[in-house]
Design a protein around this motif. Structure first.
Motif, short mmCIF file in Angstrom:
data_model
loop_
_atom_site.label_atom_id
_atom_site.label_comp_id
_atom_site.label_asym_id
_atom_site.label_seq_id
_atom_site.Cartn_x
_atom_site.Cartn_y
_atom_site.Cartn_z
N LYS A 125 0.81 -1.22 0.00
CA LYS A 125 0.00 0.00 0.00
C LYS A 125 0.84 1.27 0.00
O LYS A 125 0.53 2.23 -0.69
CB LYS A 125 -0.96 0.01 1.18
N GLU A 126 1.93 1.29 0.74
CA GLU A 126 2.72 2.51 0.83
C GLU A 126 3.91 2.51 -0.13
O GLU A 126 4.53 3.54 -0.34
CB GLU A 126 3.24 2.72 2.26
N GLY A 127 4.21 1.38 -0.71
CA GLY A 127 5.37 1.28 -1.59
C GLY A 127 5.15 1.94 -2.94
O GLY A 127 4.05 2.40 -3.26
N THR A 128 6.23 1.97 -3.71
CA THR A 128 6.16 2.53 -5.06
C THR A 128 6.98 1.66 -6.00
O THR A 128 7.90 0.97 -5.58
CB THR A 128 6.71 3.97 -5.12
N GLY A 129 6.62 1.74 -7.26
CA GLY A 129 7.34 0.97 -8.25
C GLY A 129 7.56 1.79 -9.51
O GLY A 129 7.00 2.87 -9.68
N HIS A 130 8.39 1.22 -10.38
CA HIS A 130 8.67 1.83 -11.68
C HIS A 130 8.70 0.73 -12.73
O HIS A 130 9.21 -0.37 -12.46
CB HIS A 130 10.00 2.58 -11.67
N LEU A 131 8.17 1.03 -13.89
CA LEU A 131 8.15 0.09 -15.00
C LEU A 131 9.00 0.64 -16.13
O LEU A 131 8.95 1.84 -16.43
CB LEU A 131 6.71 -0.10 -15.50
N SER A 132 9.74 -0.25 -16.76
CA SER A 132 10.57 0.14 -17.91
C SER A 132 10.48 -0.94 -18.97
O SER A 132 10.25 -2.11 -18.66
CB SER A 132 12.03 0.31 -17.49
N THR A 133 10.64 -0.53 -20.22
CA THR A 133 10.69 -1.48 -21.32
C THR A 133 12.00 -1.31 -22.07
O THR A 133 12.61 -0.24 -22.03
CB THR A 133 9.51 -1.25 -22.30
N ALA A 134 12.42 -2.35 -22.75
CA ALA A 134 13.68 -2.30 -23.49
C ALA A 134 13.65 -1.21 -24.56
O ALA A 134 14.69 -0.62 -24.88
CB ALA A 134 13.97 -3.66 -24.12
#
Length: 139
Positions: free
Chosen positions: A16-25
């Motif tokens: 709930k409090e965390g964060t993420g990041h998405l990346s593509t090649a």
């Protein structure tokens, strides 16, 4: 034809409090933020459901274009909206809303080709959910 596409997710913290990041090649997504808040509260960033919707809409539109070409038609435009429903921890439905502008095709033929595109689209084959297709033709 065989190929592999790569994407990466990085997550820090709790659900709930965390964060993420998405990346593509391809760098189309590069450290694009996502979190509980972007997924469940309409905050700025992306989420898995909208990415699935974008992937499915794009795959379906391209598949339909190929099938139309096989039958001698070329679309002026194919606009596909994908509504991905998340409910009780599952994606329960995807509604594809297709609006096409295809010269010299009748509605029945357009619907037939669109239904085939839904069946053979690689993302259709991947997803195990109720997938609905809405079709409209503007000539």
């Amino acid at each position: 034809m065989k190929f592999t596409r790569k994407a990466q997710a990085k997550w820090k913290g709790s659900g709930k409090e965390g964060t993420g990041h998405l990346s593509t090649a391809s760098n189309v997504l590069k450290e694009t933020p996502y979190s509980f808040h972007t997924r469940f509260e309409d905050k700025q960033g992306t989420n898995p459901e909208e990415l699935i919707g974008a992937a499915y809409a794009g795959c379906f539109a391209m598949q339909l274009s190929f099938l139309l070409n096989e039958d001698g038609f070329t679309a002026n435009s194919l606009n596909v909206n994908a509504d991905v429903t998340f409910e009780d921890g599952s994606i329960t439905q995807i509604v594809l809303d297709l609006e096409g502008d295809v010269p010299n095709i009748d509605c029945e033929k357009f619907q037939q080709i669109a239904r085939k595109a839904k069946e053979v689209c690689p993302i259709s084959k991947l997803l195990n959910t109720n997938i609905q297709l809405k079709i409209s033709l503007n000539n």
